[in-house]
Design a protein around this motif. Sequence first.
Motif, PDB file in Angstrom:
ATOM      1  N   THR A 178     112.903 115.597  51.336  1.00 15.83           N
ATOM      2  CA  THR A 178     113.833 114.696  52.003  1.00 15.83           C
ATOM      3  C   THR A 178     113.379 114.415  53.427  1.00 15.83           C
ATOM      4  O   THR A 178     113.385 113.265  53.881  1.00 15.83           O
ATOM      5  CB  THR A 178     115.248 115.304  52.004  1.00 15.83           C
ATOM      6  N   ASP A 222     111.623 120.439  48.610  1.00 14.37           N
ATOM      7  CA  ASP A 222     112.504 119.402  49.153  1.00 14.37           C
ATOM      8  C   ASP A 222     111.688 118.502  50.076  1.00 14.37           C
ATOM      9  O   ASP A 222     111.221 118.933  51.122  1.00 14.37           O
ATOM     10  CB  ASP A 222     113.665 120.034  49.921  1.00 14.37           C
ATOM     11  N   TYR A 245     111.703 117.087  45.128  1.00 10.71           N
ATOM     12  CA  TYR A 245     112.972 116.379  45.033  1.00 10.71           C
ATOM     13  C   TYR A 245     113.391 115.894  46.404  1.00 10.71           C
ATOM     14  O   TYR A 245     112.929 116.394  47.425  1.00 10.71           O
ATOM     15  CB  TYR A 245     114.058 117.259  44.398  1.00 10.71           C
ATOM     16  N   ILE A 246     114.232 114.888  46.411  1.00  7.29           N
ATOM     17  CA  ILE A 246     114.810 114.375  47.645  1.00  7.29           C
ATOM     18  C   ILE A 246     116.317 114.267  47.445  1.00  7.29           C
ATOM     19  O   ILE A 246     116.810 114.302  46.317  1.00  7.29           O
ATOM     20  CB  ILE A 246     114.225 113.004  48.045  1.00  7.29           C
ATOM     21  N   ASP A 247     117.037 114.138  48.533  1.00  6.68           N
ATOM     22  CA  ASP A 247     118.489 113.976  48.490  1.00  6.68           C
ATOM     23  C   ASP A 247     118.817 112.624  49.104  1.00  6.68           C
ATOM     24  O   ASP A 247     118.868 112.481  50.325  1.00  6.68           O
ATOM     25  CB  ASP A 247     119.165 115.111  49.262  1.00  6.68           C
ATOM     26  N   THR A 305     117.318 124.970  43.231  1.00  3.44           N
ATOM     27  CA  THR A 305     116.234 124.209  43.844  1.00  3.44           C
ATOM     28  C   THR A 305     115.572 125.072  44.899  1.00  3.44           C
ATOM     29  O   THR A 305     116.231 125.704  45.711  1.00  3.44           O
ATOM     30  CB  THR A 305     116.753 122.916  44.510  1.00  3.44           C
ATOM     31  N   LYS A 330     118.084 114.581  43.918  1.00  3.12           N
ATOM     32  CA  LYS A 330     119.092 115.630  43.829  1.00  3.12           C
ATOM     33  C   LYS A 330     120.510 115.047  43.838  1.00  3.12           C
ATOM     34  O   LYS A 330     121.431 115.644  43.297  1.00  3.12           O
ATOM     35  CB  LYS A 330     118.898 116.583  45.006  1.00  3.12           C
ATOM     36  N   PRO A 372     113.681 125.341  48.205  1.00  2.85           N
ATOM     37  CA  PRO A 372     113.568 124.478  49.378  1.00  2.85           C
ATOM     38  C   PRO A 372     112.143 124.008  49.692  1.00  2.85           C
ATOM     39  O   PRO A 372     111.973 122.983  50.317  1.00  2.85           O
ATOM     40  CB  PRO A 372     114.096 125.346  50.527  1.00  2.85           C
TER      41      PRO A 372
END
Length: 178
Positions: A160, A158, A25-27, A153, A144, A155
């Motif tokens: 991002t 992640d 996932y990314i933010d 989630t 996200k 980490p």
Amino acid sequence: MQKLLLTSLFCIFGLTFVNAQRFGYIDTDYILKKMPEYKKAEDEIGQLSQAWEKEASEMAKGIEGMYAALQAEQVLLTDEMKTEREKAIKLKENELKEYQKKAFGFEGLLFLKKQELIKPVLDKIWDAADKVAKQNNLAIVFDKAGQLVMIYTDPRYDYTEFVLEALGLGDPNDTIKN
């Protein structure tokens, strides 16, 4: 019977492990805050929005002034003059509504300006996310910051910082390990 049970257990559990896919996932909110072109676009949109709001506010003050003048002079006006001024006020109110709709409505000037300025920034993020997903053999990348609700989630999923690095915005002091 035992063979059938064993075979069905193998099919249920064994095949799911074989088809396990990687995801991450990314933010995008975090990424957008780090992008100078997004900040510039937001500033320009804010300035335009304030200018349009000021113009609408001035139009509304003009209408209020017309109402006040009508109330003050109402006893001196004939019915015909009163009706004429009320029509003029209604016309100005309709002009204000049209202006607000044109500037702030769905597919109005503000919407179009946002689309014009922010879409290229988002396209850069999507391209970088696509590049990171291919480099890391990810089957799925979630956003996200979007409508997706993530209760928990991990980490380690992640990505991002990878996207920021792909955009050339990463911290040179960070070492990314996966």
